[in-house]
Design a protein around this motif. Structure first.
Motif, PDB file in Angstrom:
ATOM      1  N   UNK A  12     -22.222  35.522  -7.280  1.00 20.93           N
ATOM      2  CA  UNK A  12     -21.810  35.891  -6.112  1.00 20.93           C
ATOM      3  C   UNK A  12     -22.227  35.022  -4.947  1.00 20.93           C
ATOM      4  N   UNK A  13     -23.199  34.496  -5.071  1.00 22.17           N
ATOM      5  CA  UNK A  13     -23.969  33.720  -4.019  1.00 22.17           C
ATOM      6  C   UNK A  13     -23.399  32.286  -4.379  1.00 22.17           C
ATOM      7  N   UNK A  14     -23.215  31.967  -5.681  1.00 20.41           N
ATOM      8  CA  UNK A  14     -22.426  30.447  -5.716  1.00 20.41           C
ATOM      9  C   UNK A  14     -21.104  30.541  -5.229  1.00 20.41           C
ATOM     10  N   UNK A  15     -20.314  31.595  -5.439  1.00 24.76           N
ATOM     11  CA  UNK A  15     -18.947  31.652  -4.921  1.00 24.76           C
ATOM     12  C   UNK A  15     -19.036  31.732  -3.439  1.00 24.76           C
ATOM     13  N   UNK A  20     -17.591  28.371   1.326  1.00 21.26           N
ATOM     14  CA  UNK A  20     -18.085  27.739   2.558  1.00 21.26           C
ATOM     15  C   UNK A  20     -18.097  26.166   2.379  1.00 21.26           C
ATOM     16  N   UNK A  21     -18.359  25.653   1.415  1.00 19.61           N
ATOM     17  CA  UNK A  21     -18.564  24.104   1.366  1.00 19.61           C
ATOM     18  C   UNK A  21     -17.035  23.496   1.812  1.00 19.61           C
ATOM     19  N   UNK A 416     -12.610  38.773   3.308  1.00 23.43           N
ATOM     20  CA  UNK A 416     -11.397  39.143   2.484  1.00 23.43           C
ATOM     21  C   UNK A 416     -11.257  38.426   1.431  1.00 23.43           C
ATOM     22  N   UNK A 417     -11.350  36.964   1.240  1.00 23.45           N
ATOM     23  CA  UNK A 417     -11.174  36.286   0.303  1.00 23.45           C
ATOM     24  C   UNK A 417     -11.994  36.017  -0.859  1.00 23.45           C
ATOM     25  N   UNK A 418     -13.486  36.245  -0.650  1.00 25.57           N
ATOM     26  CA  UNK A 418     -14.487  36.342  -1.574  1.00 25.57           C
ATOM     27  C   UNK A 418     -14.610  37.727  -2.106  1.00 25.57           C
ATOM     28  N   UNK A 419     -14.181  38.593  -1.313  1.00 27.73           N
ATOM     29  CA  UNK A 419     -14.405  40.322  -1.770  1.00 27.73           C
ATOM     30  C   UNK A 419     -15.437  40.745  -1.109  1.00 27.73           C
TER      31      UNK A 419
END
Length: 446
Positions: A12-15, A20-21, A416-419
């Motif tokens: 989840x952190x990687x996503x 963000x990047x 909303x996109x990452x969930x």
């Protein structure tokens, strides 16, 4: 050093950091003078908003895409739509294929998280299929739209418009190049544009897992429970939504009334499909009746399906909740679909996703009523749900947002996109499994 940091982070952190990047890179590119027609570049906050909207495949815009950006700026937006729709890990996997590198187990876990897949097994094969499906669908859609647009514009422009709108709508982004914030209203009764766009949106919204199973169906002659629920509920929402919109808007002089019967049917179906998080429109959204707008809010909140290019709480989440309510009313302990029982962890996860989503939408709506004084509540509520569900439909509030309103909607689109659940996992401390259970307790409900 970067590699060590990557392997220390949970999926989840990687996503979250990955999206963000991409947004930060897009913000930088859109703020360059080469990105805008006036040669000044977008102000940094507007660039951040647009980059977030494109990467999160939302489609809400503070400036009109067709009138504001150069070809370079539009291609930056289109690139972010494609990467955001398919997921940056899918593109990282494609690059690894090209370079002949092995996909590590950690990378497979991250791809699994990004696609909402149940298992790591076959995940690399699925990614290959995703790019195959995407290429075939977008190229086919682009060719059809090019042939239609070539009747209204020069050949070169028709090709560009055709493929831009094919990519945008398959990825459920909703960005358009028509100018003047008009969307596709000029093609409201056009059968080719309507059928092509509806097909692109629908295929992007059912999810690659379902698409993959449909592709293999002739060989396997079976569909998973997931695919059955997605296809059944999607059909109910689209046909039921279209019927209700047709009835509600039939005599509305600003929308369906002036149209032919065929045009009315196309208009109703398009507006029923696009809340599945596509965001393009053939009817002018502010002209719709309040009852229709509320119906669209409901459809936007449910959104698309897991593993798709769309947002919302997802069709399967909604189906599980309905199933739980139905079972409770009937006095049954198990929630069942197509002869299969739902695990209680799935029901708990569905409740968690829905409640976090409702809380976030409620909080953002409340704050926007403070930052955007004088605006109608329905307009604010509509825009908030549209942003959270990464839909992109607008009643016209977004271009008029204040500084704080833009920041708030930007955060909402990202969440909303990452969930909501992925974002919560990324923020929370490392999850630990309990090795004990407390004694059972009882409380009165209802």
């Amino acid at each position: 050093m970067r590699s060590k940091l990557f392997y220390r982070m949970d999926p989840p952190k990687v996503l979250v950091f990955g999206f963000g990047a991409i947004i930060l890179l897009g913000t930088l590119l859109l703020s360059l003078p080469a990105s805008t027609v006036d040669g000044k570049g977008l102000p940094i906050l507007d660039a951040l908003f647009t980059a977030t909207s494109a990467t999160c495949v939302t489609g809400l815009v503070v400036v009109d895409t067709g009138d504001t950006f150069t070809r370079f700026g539009e291609m930056v937006i289109l690139s972010m739509i494609q990467v955001g729709g398919l997921g940056f890990m899918s593109f990282a996997t494609l690059l690894a294929f090209i370079l002949g590198k092995r996909i590590s187990f950690k990378e497979r876990l991250i791809i699994q998280e990004s696609l909402n897949n149940e298992t790591v097994e076959g995940i690399v094969r699925l990614v290959k299929r995703i790019f195959l499906f995407t290429a075939v669908i977008e190229i086919t859609g682009g060719i059809i739209l090019t042939l239609r647009f070539s009747q209204d514009m020069a050949a070169g422009k028709a090709i560009y418009f055709g493929f831009f709108h094919a990519v945008s709508n398959f990825n459920n982004a909703g960005f358009d190049l028509m100018g003047g914030f008009k969307g596709l209203t000029a093609y409201a009764e056009d059968p080719i544009v309507n059928i092509t766009m509806i097909t692109l949106i629908s295929l992007g919204g059912i999810g690659f897992i379902v698409m993959n199973e449909l592709f293999d169906y002739r060989k396997t002659r079976r569909l998973s429970l997931h695919s059955k629920i997605v296809l059944a509920l999607s059909a109910i929402l689209v046909f039921g939504g279209a019927l209700l919109i047709f009835i509600l808007e039939f005599n509305n002089p600003s929308t369906l009334k002036p149209m032919t019967l065929t045009g009315k049917i196309f208009g109703a179906f398009y507006q029923a499909v696009t809340p599945r998080t596509a965001g393009s429109n053939t009817l002018n959204i502010p002209d719709l009746k309040q009852s229709t707008l509320f119906l669209i809010i409901f459809l936007m909140f449910i959104g698309a399906s897991p593993g798709s290019t769309g947002g919302g709480i997802k069709t399967t989440t909604f189906a599980v909740l309905i199933g739980a309510v139905k079972s409770q009313i009937r006095g049954r302990e198990d929630v069942t679909f197509f002869g299969r029982r739902m695990d209680h962890t799935i029901i708990s996860k569905s409740l968690t996703v829905t409640l976090i989503s409702l809380f976030l939408i409620g909080l953002v709506t409340m704050v926007l009523t403070i930052t955007e004084p004088g605006k109608e509540f329905l307009m604010i509520f509509f825009e908030t749900v549209s942003a959270f569900s990464t839909v992109g439909l607008s009643m016209g509030l977004t271009p008029e947002l204040s500084l704080y309103g833009k920041i708030l909607i930007t955060i909402t689109m990202f969440a909303g996109r990452v969930g909501p659940l992925t974002l919560a996992y990324a923020i929370a401390k490392k999850r630990k499994e309990d090795h004990y259970r407390y004694p059972a307790g009882k409380v009165m409900i209802g």
